[in-house]
Design a protein around this motif. Structure first.
Motif, short mmCIF file in Angstrom:
data_model
loop_
_atom_site.label_atom_id
_atom_site.label_comp_id
_atom_site.label_asym_id
_atom_site.label_seq_id
_atom_site.Cartn_x
_atom_site.Cartn_y
_atom_site.Cartn_z
N THR A 71 1.21 4.86 6.84
CA THR A 71 0.37 5.76 6.05
C THR A 71 0.88 7.19 6.15
N PHE A 72 1.31 7.56 7.35
CA PHE A 72 1.69 8.97 7.57
C PHE A 72 3.08 9.27 7.07
N THR A 73 4.04 8.33 7.23
CA THR A 73 5.43 8.67 6.97
C THR A 73 6.05 8.00 5.78
N ALA A 74 5.40 6.94 5.29
CA ALA A 74 6.04 6.17 4.20
C ALA A 74 6.22 6.99 2.95
N GLN A 114 0.82 -1.21 0.00
CA GLN A 114 0.00 0.00 0.00
C GLN A 114 0.86 1.27 0.00
N ILE A 115 1.87 1.26 -0.87
CA ILE A 115 2.72 2.43 -1.02
C ILE A 115 2.96 2.68 -2.51
N TYR A 116 3.45 3.89 -2.80
CA TYR A 116 3.89 4.22 -4.16
C TYR A 116 5.29 4.80 -4.08
N HIS A 117 6.02 4.71 -5.18
CA HIS A 117 7.34 5.32 -5.23
C HIS A 117 7.73 5.55 -6.68
N GLY A 137 5.33 7.32 -0.84
CA GLY A 137 4.60 7.33 0.41
C GLY A 137 3.37 6.45 0.33
N GLY A 138 2.40 6.74 1.19
CA GLY A 138 1.14 5.99 1.23
C GLY A 138 0.04 6.74 0.51
#
Length: 469
Positions: free
Chosen positions: A466-469, A56-59, A67-68
């Motif tokens: 969710t907040f920091t990724a 559940q992240i993107y980059h 992040g999320g």
């Protein structure tokens, strides 16, 4: 505005990142468990934007953003963290809990409310006895009262502080009026209304917020159009006038014009996909916004020299995002509004149906600059035209246009085709150097990101990710 951990966790769980990102990015290419597409945050031709449904992240391995789902919405929509949480909660049909607003969110909410009340004030001024000049101007431009109401058009009285007094009476502060650029500082102290003696166009974003204003002078005076300055809720490079309507169009294309009046006139005539930039050349951010709602753009810029230059710039930006571009040509009018007034909506629709591809448009522009009866100019024409054709990716497309150029110039088609391919080989050689540099950078970013993620992934709670990724 503050939300507790459990609510944020539920927001993230009920908004699958692949589904959310797919509203903005075409995700098609799969590598392992990840989906890839073209990054919405920078221009690229090779997909380096990765979404991991499992994590559940993107980059993006090109620009480094990641992040999320919440951070994605913050970045793509230009929202604060609490606003992004609220955005996703509404998307999932969740009821918002009682919250306390932080200073930034409170300021933005106040500015949106102020702009909305200012828009109402201008609208009422247009309908009032003192708005006769504005109504007369609209009548001359054949804009009906119903269309004016639909766009929320208004009139700014020819007064130094009428708006200021009205907004202060509603409980807004003078500082808020300065921040919203509804009043400005006078040279000798004091303040004055920013918009005076102008037809007012509220600038409304795709979420329905009044973000700022554009004012057209009534009568003589400069500048002809006055736009709001940058504010915490208004960034003209990220907005398009009329997009709040055009995004709902079923036409399949966006009709890009130069002026606000053109947008209003076209919508009135039934062309509901018309939009315009706000006193600036088309930007990458505006182009990416267009790509969310349509895969094709029809340019209908003014027929003067400035319009031709603007068309060329816009073609290059739009094509970099793989948006199909067509261009309108017309005679007997300077802009779409005047053309419709003279020849009617049916004639304008015929123009759209006969619009040129951007290739034909650019080749005709090159041809118009040279006298092919003069040998030196013919050579210069062939150099410039073959340089353009060499950039086309398809071999068949290059051959077709090379033959057309050769026929027009009266030279052997094989010679022109050979010239095109030689130029393409040189372009490819230069591009390979840049591609190699970009590949190395992407690979290094990918390895660094993967190593960092493996080290920290197990340490994060759902909320922290969710907040920091």
């Amino acid at each position: 505005m503050w939300f507790d951990d459990s609510f944020i966790s539920e927001v993230a769980e009920r908004n699958d990142i692949a589904e959310v990102v797919s509203d903005y990015v075409k995700l098609g290419k799969r590598s392992g468990a990840n989906l890839f597409g073209l990054c919405p945050f920078h221009n690229e031709k090779t997909p380096s934007f990765s979404v991991s449904p499992d994590k559940q992240i993107y980059h993006c391995f090109g620009c480094g953003k990641g992040g999320g789902v919440i951070s994605f919405i913050m970045e793509i929509e230009g929202l604060t963290y609490p606003e992004a949480v609220e955005f996703l909660a509404k998307r999932a049909g969740m009821t918002l809990p009682q919250q306390n607003e932080d200073n930034g969110s409170r300021q933005r909410a106040r500015l949106y409310a102020l702009n909305k009340d200012a828009a109402r004030f201008f609208y009422e001024c247009l309908k009032a006895p003192g708005g006769e000049k504005g109504r007369q101007y609209l009548a001359r431009r054949r804009i009906t009262p119903a269309t004016a109401t639909s766009f929320g058009l208004g009139f700014a009285p020819d007064s130094w502080d009428t708006l200021k007094k009205a907004m202060l009476a509603r409980g807004y502060t003078e500082q808020e009026l300065f921040t919203a650029d509804l009043i400005r500082h006078g040279k000798s102290g004091g303040s004055y209304d920013t918009f005076r003696n102008r037809l007012i166009f509220p600038v409304i974003d795709v979420r329905g917020n009044v973000t700022g204003f554009s004012g057209r002078i009534i009568g003589d005076g400069e500048p002809k159009y006055l736009n709001s300055k940058e504010t915490p809720v208004y960034n003209k490079g990220k907005l398009l006038f009329g997009m709040n309507f055009a995004r709902k169009s079923k036409s399949g294309y966006i009709l890009l014009v130069e002026g606000n009046i053109d947008v209003v006139s076209l919508h009135q005539a039934g062309f509901d996909s018309a939009v315009a930039a706000l006193g600036t050349a088309l930007t990458n951010e505006q182009s990416r916004m267009i790509s969310r709602y349509a895969g094709e753009v029809i340019l209908a810029y003014d027929s003067d020299g400035a319009g031709l230059k603007a068309s060329q710039r816009s073609i290059e930006i739009l094509e970099s995002l793989d948006i199909k571009v067509r261009v309108l040509r017309w005679e007997g009018a300077k802009d779409p509004d005047e053309y419709i007034q003279k020849f009617g909506a049916g004639a304008f629709r015929n123009l759209i149906e006969k619009s040129e591809s951007q290739v034909d448009y650019r080749l005709k522009n090159i041809r118009s600059r040279y006298d092919l009866s003069v040998p030196e100019q013919k050579v210069d024409y062939l150099h410039e035209a073959t340089q353009l054709v060499a950039t086309f990716s398809g071999a068949v497309e290059r051959q077709v246009y090379a033959a057309r150029i050769a026929e027009l110039a009266g030279v052997n088609a094989d010679v022109v085709q050979k010239e095109v391919e030689q130029r393409r080989a040189r372009l490819w050689k230069a591009a390979r150097k840049e591609i190699n540099k970009e590949t190395v950078m992407i690979l290094m970013n990918a390895l660094a990101f993967e190593a960092e993620w493996r080290e920290q992934y197990d340490k994060y709670s759902v909320y922290d990710r969710t907040f920091t990724a």
